[in-house]
Each structure stands twice: as structure tokens, then as C-alpha cells.
Scaffold this active site. Structure first.
Site, PDB file in Angstrom:
ATOM      1  N   THR A  72     -29.590  -2.401 -29.369  1.00 59.00           N
ATOM      2  CA  THR A  72     -28.922  -1.158 -28.945  1.00 59.00           C
ATOM      3  C   THR A  72     -29.961  -0.090 -28.602  1.00 59.00           C
ATOM      4  OG1 THR A  72     -26.969  -1.658 -30.257  1.00 59.00           O
ATOM      5  CG2 THR A  72     -27.308   0.660 -29.677  1.00 59.00           C
ATOM      6  N   ASN A 150     -22.326 -12.075 -24.121  1.00 58.28           N
ATOM      7  CA  ASN A 150     -22.198 -12.397 -25.542  1.00 58.28           C
ATOM      8  C   ASN A 150     -20.869 -13.028 -25.924  1.00 58.28           C
ATOM      9  OD1 ASN A 150     -21.921  -9.498 -24.747  1.00 58.28           O
ATOM     10  ND2 ASN A 150     -20.855  -9.345 -26.685  1.00 58.28           N
ATOM     11  N   THR A 236     -43.538   5.575 -38.217  1.00 60.25           N
ATOM     12  CA  THR A 236     -44.298   4.484 -38.838  1.00 60.25           C
ATOM     13  C   THR A 236     -43.535   3.170 -38.682  1.00 60.25           C
ATOM     14  OG1 THR A 236     -45.232   6.063 -40.376  1.00 60.25           O
ATOM     15  CG2 THR A 236     -45.417   3.738 -40.982  1.00 60.25           C
ATOM     16  N   CYS A 322     -18.185  -7.235 -32.330  1.00 59.66           N
ATOM     17  CA  CYS A 322     -18.256  -5.771 -32.356  1.00 59.66           C
ATOM     18  C   CYS A 322     -16.869  -5.150 -32.221  1.00 59.66           C
ATOM     19  CB  CYS A 322     -19.153  -5.252 -31.236  1.00 59.66           C
ATOM     20  SG  CYS A 322     -20.810  -5.900 -31.293  1.00 59.66           S
TER      21      CYS A 322
HETATM   22  C1  LIG Z   1     -25.636  -8.930 -25.475  1.00 64.84           C
HETATM   23  C2  LIG Z   1     -25.846  -7.971 -26.602  1.00 64.84           C
HETATM   24  N1  LIG Z   1     -26.469  -6.818 -26.363  1.00 64.84           N
HETATM   25  C3  LIG Z   1     -26.684  -5.929 -27.341  1.00 64.84           C
HETATM   26  C4  LIG Z   1     -26.266  -6.152 -28.628  1.00 64.84           C
HETATM   27  C5  LIG Z   1     -26.526  -5.107 -29.669  1.00 64.84           C
HETATM   28  O1  LIG Z   1     -27.417  -5.575 -30.639  1.00 64.84           O
HETATM   29  P1  LIG Z   1     -27.720  -4.739 -31.958  1.00 64.84           P
HETATM   30  O2  LIG Z   1     -26.412  -4.517 -32.629  1.00 64.84           O
HETATM   31  O3  LIG Z   1     -28.638  -5.601 -32.735  1.00 64.84           O
HETATM   32  O4  LIG Z   1     -28.344  -3.467 -31.572  1.00 64.84           O
HETATM   33  C6  LIG Z   1     -25.606  -7.352 -28.927  1.00 64.84           C
HETATM   34  C7  LIG Z   1     -25.096  -7.626 -30.293  1.00 64.84           C
HETATM   35  O5  LIG Z   1     -23.940  -7.924 -30.483  1.00 64.84           O
HETATM   36  C8  LIG Z   1     -25.392  -8.285 -27.881  1.00 64.84           C
HETATM   37  O6  LIG Z   1     -24.757  -9.435 -28.096  1.00 64.84           O
END
Ligand SMILES: Cc1ncc(COP(=O)(O)O)c(C=O)c1O
Length: 380
Positions: A72, A150, A236, A322
Site C-alpha cells: 500500500t 489479486n 530508521t 480486503c
Molecule cells: C495486488 C495487491 N496490491 C496491493 C495490496 C496491498 O498490500 P498491503 O496490504 O500489504 O499493503 C495487496 C494485498 O492484498 C494486493 O493483493
């Protein structure tokens, strides 16, 4: 009943060798990597080794890797850095099948007056490069396209899109959170300027990731502070987690071919078993341009949520993890033109390195059994 985990796209466990690489930096090796004595130098050494391992996995140079808190943050850094950085070009071209992290960045910039054009996908869940090219103009700062989706696992023609973006003078970012570690990813072959990596999708812990920034590209940081990570990600460093990501990248590079083959074989077995038991079952997205581990399946006549509730020891997801808790159909499935009722029947099964044949056979049997019970319940 034994539990079966088929949600590796949501997150992966930390690999034992990854944990081993991290533990020294949570114990005696606690130095600040910026310190001038040996304890600090060893922490710095761990970070630089990890940078080299991550770079090697994606065909980059170590100095092109910026460690972040995850995908993210890397996505925010890329999109808001390039398009929101105040340059002459400020427009963004993206797609309708991005992760919420990308979509949220685009919406934020849109509210600030940036033009955002979202290109749709075909019925197979693939973006057509020509449509992206049509959306690019001389105001386009950035084209951002997810590499492997995803929820449905489709792999996008990023190299072809990048070629067109760069020909028009725009930069190209790809969110490779789901593809890195599952399929070969090479930043030179993909011809991208920026690429996002998520640690916890490749057997490193949650809360660490990286952004590849091609040499020569200057973007502003999201937060300001001292000069760690070339000033792009001050603060850091999270030494232990970065060391873990380095180990995970090394293991992924070593196992890539073998684990992709294994996951492809087991996914095919899972699909074949379910197709034999569930008449009318449908696979979402292109059958061949897809991650080897991801099956998004439409079970006819039932809600994916109810089906999984009837399989309590099977851990899988309806749409994206999510969005879990939401009754709304997945925005990705509706972006494919799928009717709401059909989309609500979706179940995402994503396999991992340690998934076994016995687990796949058992998962198919539990899902088919739950589907039959639901069918009977609705027909009386
Ligand atoms: C394609 C994709 N991008 C971004 C993310 C975000 O990852 P994170 O929650 O580790 O920041 C995910 C996690 O579900 C993802 O599958």
C-alpha cells in the site's frame, strides 16, 4: 476436521528460513543501521544484502529498491509521487481491476483536480493495451496497471502497455504484489519505471514491502525526515523485517520454477475435481493467462459466503480478503460485466507452496458437499 488454508493471496505464513534471518535483529543485533560502530554496520549490512536479494528477484539494481511498510505504501509513493509531484504532466491512466490501494490513490488525486482515466477489461479479465494507449495523452504523467489481479489471478500485458506508455512520455507503474514470487517478474522485460512488492504475499512478514524506482526517476517522498532510503522513505529502517524480505526474495528466486509447476498442477486438479462434482461451475478469467495458484470460481445457485460458512475448516475467500464482511459483490467481478447474483457465487481459492494434493482433494470434496447441501436446502 483438519483445517485447510487456501487463501495464500490474502497472506502467506512466514517461512521458517525467513524467521531465522529476522531473529538476530530482534535480539542482540539491535544496532541502528546509521550508527558508525560495528553493531550499526552489521544492521546496515543486513539491509544492503536484502536490497541485493530483492533486486535480483526482479532483475533490478540494488540502488533501485526502496523498502517500505508494504505494498500500500509503495503504491502511494509511486502514484502520488509521480502524478501528484507537481510536474507539468499530472493525469493518470489506470484500469477498473486495480487493488483498492491504487484506486484510493487515484480517487484522492482526482478530488485534487487530476484527470484519471480508468480503462476496462475484456470478459476474460485482461486489459487491452490498445485501449490503454487511447487513454494516454500528452498530459499523462503515469500509467498504473496491476500485474496479476489479486481476486481472479489474471496476468496483464504490462510489457506491451509499458511500451506504449513510455512512447508517449508517461511513466509506468505496476502493482506486482501478487505476481512477485509466483511467476518470473523482471523489471527490464516488463519495461516498467516503478514496481510494487508486498512481503507478506511471498512468505515474509506483514508490514514490509518495496518499491522499485528505475534509476534516474526522481519522485518526492510521502513523509519527510532524515535521508534513509535515499530520502524517499525516511525513518530508521525496520531492519528485521527488511532482512526477512531479503531472505524471502532469495527463497522465492530459488523455488520459483518448481513451486509454480506444483501450484499449476494442484490448481488444475482442484478445478477438475470441482467441475466433475458441481455442474455449471465456472472459472472466472482467462484460463491460461493467470497465476498458477489462483482459482476464482462461480458456484451456481448459491452465495459464496454461505458456501464457505458451510465449510468451517476451509479457509478461503469470497472476492478479495480486503472486502470480507461486505455483502456487496466484488467490484472486480462486476468490472468484468458479471451480473450481481452471479458474482455473489464467487469463491477464491489460492494455493501456496505447502499446499498438498491431499488437501486439494479434500477441499474439493468439502466444497462440493457444501454446494449439494445448499442446493437441497434451497430446493425444498
Ligand atoms: C495486488 C495487491 N496490491 C496491493 C495490496 C496491498 O498490500 P498491503 O496490504 O500489504 O499493503 C495487496 C494485498 O492484498 C494486493 O493483493
Amino acid at each position: 476436521m483438519t483445517t485447510i488454508y487456501l487463501d495464500y493471496n490474502a497472506t502467506t505464513p512466514v517461512a521458517p528460513a525467513v524467521l531465522d534471518a529476522m531473529l538476530p535483529f530482534l535480539r542482540g543485533e539491535f544496532g541502528n543501521p546509521s550508527s558508525i560502530y560495528a553493531l550499526g554496520h552489521r544492521a546496515r549490512g543486513a539491509i544492503e544484502r536484502a536490497r541485493a536479494e530483492v533486486a535480483r528477484l526482479i532483475g533490478a539494481r540494488p540502488e533501485e529498491i526502496i523498502f517500505t511498510s508494504g505494498a500500500t505504501e509503495a503504491i502511494n509513493l509511486a502514484i502520488r509521487g509521480v502524478a501528484g509531484g507537481g510536474g507539468a504532466r499530472s493525469a493518470i491512466v489506470t484500469t477498473t481491476i486495480e487493488h483498492p490501494a491504487t484506486e484510493a490513490c487515484c480517487r484522492l488525486l482526482e478530488h485534487r483536480g487530476h484527470s484519471v482515466r480508468r480503462v476496462g477489461v475484456d470478459a476474460d479479465g485482461i486489459v487491452i493495451p490498445g485501449r490503454v494507449a487511447e487513454a494516454i495523452n500528452d498530459g499523462t504523467a503515469l500509467v498504473t496497471v496491476i500485474h496479476a489481479q489479486n481476486e481472479i489471478g489474471t496476468i496483464q500485458p504490462v510489457a506491451e502497455i509499458a511500451r506504449r506508455a513510455r512512447a508517449e512520455g508517461a511513466l509506468m507503474h505496476t502493482d506486482a504484489a501478487q505476481s512477485v514470487g509466483k511467476i518470473p517478474v523482471d523489471v527490464r522485460e516488463l519495461a516498467v519505471d516503478l514496481l510494487t512488492i508486498a512481503g507478506h504475499k511471498l512468505y515474509a512478514p506483514k508490514g514490509v514491502g518495496a518499491l522499485f524506482v528505475r534509476e534516474g526517476i526522481a519522485i518526492p517522498p510521502l513523509v519527510v525526515g532524515a535521508d534513509q532510503e535515499r530520502g524517499l522513505r525516511p525513518g530508521t529502517e525496520n531492519v528485521a523485517f527488511i532482512a526477512g524480505l531479503g531472505a524471502a526474495a532469495r527463497i522465492a528466486a530459488d523455488l520459483l520454477q518448481q513451486s509454480a509447476r506444483q501450484m499449476r498442477t494442484l490448481s488444475a486438479l482442484l478445478l477438475a475435481r470441482l467441475e466433475a462434482e458441481v455442474p455449471g461451475l465456472r472459472l472466472v478469467g482467462s484460463p491460461d493467462r493467470r497465476l498458477p495458484n489462483t482459482l476464482n470460481l462461480l458456484f451456481p445457485g448459491v452465495l459464496g459466503r454461505d458456501l464457505l460458512a458451510d465449510c468451517p475448516s476451509l479457509m478461503a475467500s469470497t472476492g478479495s480478503a480486503c472486502h470480507a464482511g461486505s455483502e456487496e459483490p466484488s467490484a472486480i467481478l462486476t468490472a468484468l460485466g458479471m451480473p450481481r447474483a452471479t458474482a455473489l457465487g464467487a469463491v477464491r481459492l489460492s494455493l501456496g507452496r505447502s499446499t498438498t494434493e491431499a488437501e486439494v482433494i479434500e477441499a474439493a470434496s468439502r466444497l462440493a458437499g457444501a454446494w449439494r447441501r445448499r442446493q437441497q436446502a434451497t430446493s425444498v
